[in-house]
Design a protein around this motif. Structure first.
Motif, mmCIF file in Angstrom:
data_model
loop_
_atom_site.group_PDB
_atom_site.id
_atom_site.type_symbol
_atom_site.label_atom_id
_atom_site.label_comp_id
_atom_site.label_asym_id
_atom_site.label_seq_id
_atom_site.Cartn_x
_atom_site.Cartn_y
_atom_site.Cartn_z
ATOM 1 N N HIS A 136 -8.510 -5.448 -7.052
ATOM 2 C CA HIS A 136 -7.156 -4.898 -7.259
ATOM 3 C C HIS A 136 -6.560 -5.435 -8.564
ATOM 4 O O HIS A 136 -5.966 -4.679 -9.348
ATOM 5 C CB HIS A 136 -6.262 -5.262 -6.083
ATOM 6 C CG HIS A 136 -6.625 -4.601 -4.794
ATOM 7 N ND1 HIS A 136 -6.827 -3.243 -4.688
ATOM 8 C CD2 HIS A 136 -6.823 -5.102 -3.535
ATOM 9 C CE1 HIS A 136 -7.133 -2.935 -3.437
ATOM 10 N NE2 HIS A 136 -7.128 -4.055 -2.716
ATOM 11 N N GLN A 142 0.835 -1.198 0.000
ATOM 12 C CA GLN A 142 0.000 0.000 0.000
ATOM 13 C C GLN A 142 0.871 1.250 0.000
ATOM 14 O O GLN A 142 0.555 2.241 -0.684
ATOM 15 C CB GLN A 142 -0.929 0.003 1.218
ATOM 16 C CG GLN A 142 -2.070 -1.002 1.159
ATOM 17 C CD GLN A 142 -3.174 -0.574 0.185
ATOM 18 O OE1 GLN A 142 -3.096 0.491 -0.434
ATOM 19 N NE2 GLN A 142 -4.203 -1.415 0.040
ATOM 20 N N GLY A 160 -3.115 -7.011 -4.412
ATOM 21 C CA GLY A 160 -4.068 -8.092 -4.627
ATOM 22 C C GLY A 160 -3.559 -9.426 -4.110
ATOM 23 O O GLY A 160 -4.302 -10.198 -3.486
ATOM 24 N N LEU A 189 -0.794 -2.497 -7.496
ATOM 25 C CA LEU A 189 -2.139 -3.076 -7.378
ATOM 26 C C LEU A 189 -2.075 -4.597 -7.449
ATOM 27 O O LEU A 189 -2.789 -5.295 -6.712
ATOM 28 C CB LEU A 189 -3.028 -2.529 -8.496
ATOM 29 C CG LEU A 189 -3.475 -1.063 -8.332
ATOM 30 C CD1 LEU A 189 -4.065 -0.547 -9.641
ATOM 31 C CD2 LEU A 189 -4.498 -0.941 -7.197
#
Length: 867
Positions: free
Chosen positions: A701, A663, A686, A682
């Motif tokens: 994601h 993140q 995920g 992303l």
């Protein structure tokens, strides 16, 4: 960038296939594959019972196929060969071989006798009782060529086919052939002066003796290699042997060669004599291997037979000689043959025979020298050639006394040829000597274009090709390549060193390849990945040489920049060990002026270490890279390093920490406006979300990342995002969606020629079919995945495929078969462990627990533990 490895390229076809004529021969090949599969796995051979359980056929039928009683039907033969580890190229050859045997049977055997027995239910045949039958079937005559056996099949070899005939070496060739074929001779080294024809003689001998060796003769050119430690990788590359996780390449090579009968032709060994112990180790541990080497000096290891090559016989330096007598001398025959090649009207006459004899005598019968002079016959008659040789050769034959006489003569011959060049051609000739193992025509043009030539650079290069001082040939990437003979290149390097231009030329040469590497690394994820990989493959000798040049001359900054631009190529081409060696050298260099390049190298080294399942080393590299980027305030760099640190955390089982790091990476990439980085973040977020069990969120994601990858036309990213979407759909039980996404990912991986991606998609297509209750389809996918992973020495991938077959056995209620397959999977993955994706982890844990009692209690001799 993902930490998941990508490799490509099938193994070397098994030469046993080329000698097959009968059912017995065909069965012997299957038994050979069975033994090879067991050696590769490190355990006992698969029993008839295990094979029957894995295929669904009866043990009686398995016994018939392996003992040579029956030719298996095409579909069963292909399935059995795949199960026994045949690689892609072998499967193609096997199909042809099987059809040939079936046709032979049809033409020679009573159809009533050749019909396959009807398959019945398992008749209780004791497991492997057919083994005794196998022993009575004679093996194929592997020592003879296909032609000798009447099959017309060629022996496998990559020895280059010469474009000219060998002249004057019949007796020497026959003697060396006899040595190669002697059982007590394992190593023959052909030695002699430069230009005397060692390589040409060796390739001729190799072609003649090839039929006596089942696995053929394999040519390994060593001239482009600059370091002794690269000899073993060069041999492995010629044979198609891949680097295996957790095992030295030399050990993998020895394992591959231990049961094979073949000849290695190691050409131009003189500058790599420190690698002689590795050759000795191969010979000691592989009794069926012989080595034929060419070198200016012996390898000096036990058992070596030296064969000195003499100059071609000449008639003597005299004007009066009979035409018929002169024509019988090999040196004269060579001159006339090569002169006729450039001037078809050239011939030996009473008028010119004296001049031709004078030329051959002055050149001491050295083949390369004669060929260089004969190439001038297009414009100069023999008498004119004598005039041009004249005093120049007489002077230059008395060169440095520490060199062999023939080398002095060759130096004089090349010097004479050099002085026939125009001033522009002389400059280009010297400058091109910086290239190692040749170069693309584009590279040559860009380098010599800096010389302010009065004509196009391509014309100057073509002029040198016309004068036989270099050759232009096609490369694997479709480009034209410029190649110099080794001895001519050495002379050209001396000219460059004396010109005062060497530093400038080498700087330009190195800058070209640094720019090439930097451009290529930006393209390796896109739709042109295949083209760029082929170009980097073709230029590897120069790329390595540039790295060596930077490290030898203390150019730390450019060395780091070259490694930063190269690590993705090493990652994709499964050359992690080589890459980490360069990393170690560069990081140990002093006075680094480019901290940004150092941070990039550390991050790339982390992915290379992770490819080798060394999470501790990877974490060290990633953490150091992150620290360096933080000091530099480089947001994109920090984001990339966070990917690595997070991936290690994920691999260590800390999904929450991994998600947090991903993140942060996503936030930094968005802040810097890096679309590709956002897509990768992303994808990683995920993956961490899947580990935490929220498959629906993970799917969101992955889908968001896929949109960006599609917009960027980033094929590698698209393939991985689709693969991960398939995993999330699989975890959610949406099998139709998962199948569609894996199928699209598989198509992209196939287009990219990415073997890792192909294998992983096949594996999870197997799980989709298993979840859908399509057992036969699942079995086909798992076996294909097992084959693809085994061909790339991907032990964890092969273990997961075996685990898939085990879960299939559980679904069919065969717990004993499942136990054996799980045991094989766990043994195969012992070094790194079986780490299942969340989409399949629950099934794996459930199924292994279900059969745990069988695994713990199966101790009978028929089912030994695979340890």
């Amino acid at each position: 960038m993902t930490n998941e490895p990508a490799t490509s390229g099938p193994g070397v076809p098994d030469a046993h296939l080329l000698s097959v004529r009968s059912i017995g021969d065909l069965a012997a090949v299957l038994r050979h594959l069975r033994r090879r599969e067991a050696r590769a796995r490190g355990g006992p051979q698969l029993t008839y019972r295990e094979l029957a359980e894995m295929t669904g056929w009866s043990r009686t039928m398995i016994g018939n196929y392996l003992s040579g009683k029956t030719v298996p039907p095409t579909d069963r033969f292909d399935a059995l060969a795949r199960l026994l580890g045949a690689n892609g190229r072998e499967l193609g050859m096997l199909a042809t071989v099987r059809d040939r045997v079936e046709e032979w049977q049809r033409l020679t055997v009573d159809p009533a006798q050749s019909a396959e027995p009807a398959e019945t239910a398992d008749d209780g045949l004791a497991d492997d009782s057919g083994e005794a039958v196998e022993a009575s079937v004679p093996p194929p005559r592997l020592a003879l060529s296909g032609q000798e056996q009447g099959t017309g099949s060629p022996v496998p070899t990559n020895v280059p086919s010469p474009l000219t005939r060998l002249i004057g070496r019949d007796e020497e060739a026959a003697a060396i052939q006899a040595l190669v074929l002697r059982a007590d001779v394992r190593l023959i080294t052909i030695v002699g002066a430069p230009g005397i024809g060692k390589s040409r003689l060796a390739t001729h001998v190799a072609a003649v003796v090839a039929p006596a060796f089942p696995e053929g003769v394999w040519y390994v050119p060593l001239e482009p290699i600059s370091e002794a430690e690269l000899v073993v990788p060069a041999i492995a590359k010629a044979l198609g042997v891949k680097e295996s996780t957790g095992q030295p390449l030399l050990q993998s090579l020895r394992d591959f060669l231990r049961q094979r009968r073949l000849v290695l032709l190691l050409d131009n060994f003189e500058h790599l004599l420190e690698a002689a112990p590795a050759v000795a180790e191969i010979l000691t541990s592989c009794p069926g291997v012989k080595v034929l080497a060419t070198s200016r000096a012996g390898l000096h290891i036990r058992g070596e037979w030296l064969w000195p090559v003499s100059p071609l016989a000449v008639p003597g330096n005299r004007q009066q000689v009979e035409l018929t007598t002169a024509a019988r001398f090999p040196a004269v025959e060579l001159f006339v043959d090569r002169a006729r090649a450039v001037q078809p009207t050239s011939t030996l006459t009473a008028a010119n025979v004296g001049d031709v004899c004078r030329i051959c005598a002055d050149l001491d019968g050295l083949p390369l020298a004669i060929e260089l002079v004969a190439a001038r016959s297009r414009t100069l008659a023999p008498a004119e050639l004598v005039d041009r040789l004249g005093d120049r050769l007489a002077l230059l034959t008395d060169g440095p006394r520490d060199l062999p006489p023939h080398q002095r003569t060759l130096r004089g011959t090349i010097d004479w040829s050099y002085h026939l060049l125009s001033p522009v051609e002389q400059v280009v000739f010297a400058w091109l000597s910086v290239f190692v193992g040749g170069c693309s025509l584009r590279a040559a043009e860009q380098l010599v274009g800096a010389a302010d030539l009065p004509l196009p650079a391509a014309d100057a290069v073509a002029a040198l090709a016309d004068k036989n001082l270099l050759r232009i040939e096609g490369g694997p990437d479709g480009q034209r390549y410029v190649v110099m003979l080794a001895t001519i290149r050495e002379y050209a390097q001396e000219r460059l060193a004396g010109s005062g231009d060497e530093a400038r030329v080498r700087d330009r040469w190195a800058a070209f390849y640094l720019e090439l590497a930097q451009t290529a690394t930006e393209q390796l994820g896109g739709e042109q990945q295949g083209r760029w990989l082929r170009q980097l493959d073709a230029e590897q000798h120069n790329l390595r040489a540039v790295l060596g040049w930077y490290t030898e001359h203390g150019n730390t900054g450019d060395a780091l920049r070259m490694i930063a631009a190269s690590w993705r190529f090493w990652h994709i081409r499964f050359r992690q060990a080589e890459g980490l060696r360069w990393v170690e050298q560069a990081l140990a260099m002093p006075d680094n002026p480019d901290e940004g390049a150092r941070a990039q190298v550390l991050c790339g080294a982390g992915w290379l270490a992770l490819d080798q399942y060394d999470r501790a080393l990877a974490d060290t590299f990633f953490s150091e890279s992150l620290t360096a980027y933080r000091k530099l305030g480089d947001q994109r760099g920090m984001a990339g390093a966070l990917h690595g640190v997070g991936t290690v955390a994920l691999a260590d089982g800390d999904a929450e920490q991994g998600a947090s790091l991903f993140q942060e990476s996503l936030h930094r990439y968005r802040g810097s406006g890096d679309e590709e980085g956002v897509a990768w973040s992303l994808d990683h977020v995920g993956s961490a979300t899947m580990e935490l069990g929220d498959y629906a969120l993970a799917e969101q994601h992955f889908a968001e990342g896929l949109v960006i990858f599609r917009h960027l036309r980033h094929n590698w990213g698209m393939a991985l995002a689709l693969h991960h979407l398939g995993l999330s759909a699989l975890a959610l039980g949406r099998y139709a969606d998962a199948h569609r996404q894996f199928d699209e990912a598989l198509a992209i991986f196939t287009e990219l020629d990415n073997s890792w991606g192909i294998a992983i998609c096949l594996l999870y297509q197997g799980h989709v079919a298993l979840g859908s209750g399509e057992h036969e389809t699942a079995a086909g996918y798992f076996r294909q995945a097992l084959q693809a992973s085994s061909a790339q020495a991907d032990r964890p991938g092969a273990a997961r495929a075996l685990a898939g077959l085990a879960s299939l056995a559980v679904s069919k209620g065969n717990l004993e078969q499942a136990a054996r397959l799980f045991r094989r999977a766990e043994t195969l993955a012992e070094a790194s462990g079986i780490r299942m994706n969340p989409a399949t982890r629950a099934r794996y844990e459930h199924d292994t627990e279900l059969v745990r009692g069988v695994l713990d209690n199966a101790q009978d001799a028929d089912e030994p533990r695979l340890s």
